[in-house]
Design an enzyme around this catalytic site. Structure first.
Site, PDB file in Angstrom:
ATOM      1  N   GLY A 130       0.839  -1.190   0.000  1.00 37.90           N
ATOM      2  CA  GLY A 130       0.000   0.000   0.000  1.00 37.90           C
ATOM      3  C   GLY A 130       0.883   1.252   0.000  1.00 37.90           C
ATOM      4  N   SER A 137       6.843  -4.147  -2.344  1.00 37.15           N
ATOM      5  CA  SER A 137       6.244  -2.877  -2.724  1.00 37.15           C
ATOM      6  C   SER A 137       6.374  -1.904  -1.545  1.00 37.15           C
ATOM      7  CB  SER A 137       4.792  -3.102  -3.150  1.00 37.15           C
ATOM      8  OG  SER A 137       4.257  -1.975  -3.783  1.00 37.15           O
ATOM      9  N   TRP A 138       5.267  -1.297  -1.061  1.00 40.18           N
ATOM     10  CA  TRP A 138       5.374  -0.472   0.149  1.00 40.18           C
ATOM     11  C   TRP A 138       5.938  -1.291   1.309  1.00 40.18           C
ATOM     12  CZ3 TRP A 138       5.863   3.733   2.852  1.00 40.18           C
ATOM     13  CH2 TRP A 138       5.602   3.694   4.229  1.00 40.18           C
ATOM     14  N   ASP A 187       7.918  -4.646 -14.043  1.00 39.95           N
ATOM     15  CA  ASP A 187       7.171  -3.980 -12.981  1.00 39.95           C
ATOM     16  C   ASP A 187       7.059  -2.497 -13.318  1.00 39.95           C
ATOM     17  OD1 ASP A 187       6.291  -2.800 -10.608  1.00 39.95           O
ATOM     18  OD2 ASP A 187       7.515  -4.087  -9.324  1.00 39.95           O
ATOM     19  N   HIS A 242       4.629  -6.625 -11.219  1.00 40.46           N
ATOM     20  CA  HIS A 242       4.796  -6.170  -9.836  1.00 40.46           C
ATOM     21  C   HIS A 242       4.279  -7.149  -8.787  1.00 40.46           C
ATOM     22  CE1 HIS A 242       5.091  -3.318  -6.534  1.00 40.46           C
ATOM     23  NE2 HIS A 242       3.801  -3.477  -6.257  1.00 40.46           N
TER      24      HIS A 242
END
Length: 320
Positions: A42, A109-110, A264, A297
């Site tokens: 996120g 990711s986050w 990605d 991703h």
């Protein structure tokens, strides 16, 4: 490699980390096993049952938690006292609460951003890192995805994303979304949350996945995802520009695996490469850098998923 079969949670609960925030957590797997914490993406995405299935329950004690405002944590979608450094503090509070001296950290990711921020702040509490789809919240990364860059590859989905913002405000898409996601018009807030979330879910896999995009149709999930993401992004992660790359030397002694999809567009490979170089590149034998040639991703793409499970299994030999 397939995910491990579903297995139950041993215990779960809420930890009060401030006057406002209570974070939900789950403890599963082998109770006296090697502790590993999963940091979700996120920010705002929350955890899912499938997230614990990267980890062999006969070896690992797996900890999942929903970050502030996400998932089952309360209050839902709250931006109050919700910054990178509050989340780093929450991870430490959870570690102390569970009486875990040191653990492995897994994030994509986050989740990779938060993993790096936590490890660079508390390197003595981290035994190693497994990272995917590296994201460090530099201006160039944010601009590429939310303003101009990824639209060259997904112009149709970008058209939907920009259509909810008046043309005169499109020079600052993140700012325009943030204004609406934090405004008083509830209908507009939900409309923008859905559009923001559709843009990211549509672009997360090499092959667009309609079922994955459907996540954005859940208004509760989309609102937390879009509000919290935009809050962090307009504030550049509450970090100095390039901080996580500049401070990579603080964790260069740790065993680290970086897994990156070649195609990605959400978190392009350039960032993972620059992190790898900042960690010492090929000269640092503690670090493994793995490009997945047929993936975007998402952690749920076949060969990224297999690489993550393989990395976690290799870490079984780590002694700490």
């Amino acid at each position: 490699m397939s995910l491990y079969p579903p297995f139950p949670v041993n215990s779960s609960g809420h930890l009060q980390v401030s006057e406002t925030h209570s974070i939900y957590y789950e403890d599963s797997g082998l109770q006296d096993g090697v502790p590993i914490i999963f940091l979700h993406g996120g920010p705002g995405a929350g955890t899912d049952e499938i997230d614990r299935r990267y980890f062999d329950p006969s070896h690992y004690r797996t900890i999942l938690f929903d970050q502030r405002g996400s998932g089952k944590s309360t209050p839902h979608a709250s931006l109050h006292e919700n910054t990178t450094w509050h989340l780093v503090s929450d991870i430490e509070a959870l570690r102390a609460h569970l009486q875990i001296p040191k653990w492995l950290v897994f994030g994509g990711s986050w989740g990779s951003t938060l993993s790096l921020a936590y490890a660079q702040t508390h390197p003595d509490r981290v035994a190693g890192l497994i990272l995917r789809g590296i994201f460090t919240l530099r201006k160039s990364e944010l601009q590429f995805f939310y303003q101009g860059g990824a639209d060259w590859l997904f112009p149709d989905y970008f058209e939907e994303y920009k259509s909810v913002i008046p043309e005169e405000e499109r020079a600052d898409m993140m700012g325009a979304y943030y204004k609406r996601l934090t405004g008083d018009d509830e209908a507009e807030k939900l409309k923008c949350a859905a559009a923001w979330s559709r843009w990211e879910t549509a672009t997360s896999k090499l092959i667009v996945d309609a079922n994955y995009i459907a996540k954005s149709e859940n208004p509760k999930w989309a609102l937390a995802f879009a509000r919290i993401e935009s809050h962090f992004f307009v504030n550049e992660g509450f970090m100095k520009e390039g901080q996580l790359i500049a401070d990579a030397h603080k964790i260069a002694h740790l065993p680290i695996t970086i897994i990156q999809g070649r195609y990605d567009v959400v978190c392009p490979a350039k960032t993972s490469w620059e992190l790898y170089q900042a960690l010492g590149g090929p000269q640092n034998k503690n670090v493994e850098y793995k490009i997945i040639g047929d993936a975007g991703h998402s952690a749920h793409e076949k060969n990224i998923q297999a690489a993550l499970i393989d990395a976690v299994d290799k870490f079984k030999s780590l002694k700490f």
